[in-house]
Design an enzyme around this catalytic site. Sequence first.
Site, short mmCIF file in Angstrom:
data_model
loop_
_atom_site.label_atom_id
_atom_site.label_comp_id
_atom_site.label_asym_id
_atom_site.label_seq_id
_atom_site.Cartn_x
_atom_site.Cartn_y
_atom_site.Cartn_z
N SER A 253 104.25 140.19 40.83
CA SER A 253 105.65 140.49 41.07
C SER A 253 106.41 139.20 41.35
O SER A 253 106.39 138.28 40.55
CB SER A 253 105.74 141.47 42.25
N ASP A 485 106.62 149.40 33.76
CA ASP A 485 106.71 148.86 35.12
C ASP A 485 108.13 149.09 35.65
O ASP A 485 109.10 148.67 35.04
CB ASP A 485 106.39 147.36 35.09
N HIS A 513 103.50 149.34 38.80
CA HIS A 513 103.90 147.95 38.96
C HIS A 513 102.67 147.06 39.01
O HIS A 513 101.83 147.20 39.88
CB HIS A 513 104.71 147.82 40.25
#
Length: 544
Positions: A253, A485, A513
């Site tokens: 991320s 995602d 994710h």
Amino acid sequence: MHLRRSPAPRTPLPGPGSSRRRILFRGTPVAAALALLFSAACSAGHSATPAVPSTAQAAPAGLAALPRSTPAALTSYYDQKPAWRACGVPGFQCATVKAPLDYAKPSAGDVRLAVARKRATGPGKRLGSLLVNPGGPGGSAVGYLQQFAGIGYPASVRARYDMAAVDPRGVARSEPVECLTDRQMDAYTQTDATPDDRKETTGLVDEYKKFAKGCGKRAPKLLRHVSTVEAARDMDIVRAALGDRKLNYVGASYGTFLGATYAGLFPERVGRLVLDGAMDPSLSARRLNEDQTAGFETAFQSFAKDCVHRSDCPLGTARTTPAQAGDRLEAFFRQVDAKPLATGDADGRRLGESLATTGVIAAMYDEAAWAQLRQALTSAMKDKDGAGLLALSDSYYERDAEGHYTNLMYANAAVNCLDLPPAARSTTEVDKSLPAFEKASPVFGPSLAWASLTCAYWPVKPTGKPHRIEAKGAAPIVVVGTTRDPATPYRWAKSLAGQLSSGRLLTYEGDGHTAYNRGSRCIDSAINTYLLRGTPPADGKRCT
């Protein structure tokens, strides 16, 4: 940005109303719960097909690499020998490493960085240290290491690498940025993030201003020096302190932005880098927020399609379309906006629209949370019990049973507001942006549009701007993207892999994710092979 990630410990990202997993949105209240920003807008209704904005912009400049030689003023930092000690979790060691508060003025003071490691278990030749970062910005890398990566990464990887982590400056154990008291944070998270009139708009703006003022008052010096560029430079000092010639790293991320920034600054020191759930550094905050909004709409549609075929779904039956399920969820949000639900909370909190929205978004990060979301929605919509959604919201904000918050949201805003100019600078700009956000997501668009104001009143001016990262001369870098995602749209991974001169795109066709260590043997095998043998997957490889 609001990105966040962590399969086991969980991103990341929002404020007065918000969402979860380690990417946090570029606004804080509601958006803080999101992950970063996005560009696409969905077509009318609840369509998940993103449309590319028509406004053409000049290509942003590239991130310039730093000189290969270490400046004399930084030599003492690079020559540090950490004093390792036991730190409460069996098998792990901790230490403190210093970095200059201001790299332009190294003599102006230090920042103390918390570092942790777990030595390679063997057998096999040691490959050095593998630094990990779960995202955020604001997620504790040390906590992630001790709770998941150091014990949950593949045994073959842990056998060959010293698993290591450093909390970025301003985060968790590394001189954390603080902004509000716990009670003030409770008020902030409950503030109506979709104002219906001037009074509610003023109330929301006041909360953003109070949040920003609190950060400026409690961390006046540090707040100017928590940028991603500075955190990436800190990682190079940590690399040297760990005794590694090159940096081996897995970032998820927001951690992909941090890792890519490191590669751009120190391309010749890139070892084996995995960037999972990638961000696109070339986008503006507004574009990132719109993209992320569309990403959460896509995730909700996947959830809705699954939900309506299950007996415990409160959003409809097998004949219900995702659009109709979205309409029912929107109606529920309107109901709790008008009349918040009881939750049984010891502090008397009720479930209003902001906390309900954050709870739903929190579950969008991982399909494993869908069953919990169905149960929470059923309790709220049918039994008028908001406890389940409140629990999801609290997990996103990292609020514990005693009512204490970690500094996740404070660090998230501090980094995001320094890295890019505000997504919106006034309520007028938000009003104008609402149609685009509502098109991107009829369900989440309004709350995420208003979250764009998070940085509008920030006490420190941004030092960063959109830029490309090429990292010319770096060894192969693996960029991982998941097609559905919600927090880091797949297009971001494609863009970053295309920018990096040595980028290799690895695609996971699925929901959720990030992709590594989440159940795909194909993804895990490709990344493990790269980490252990140095052989990256073929560019464009796809997995399910």
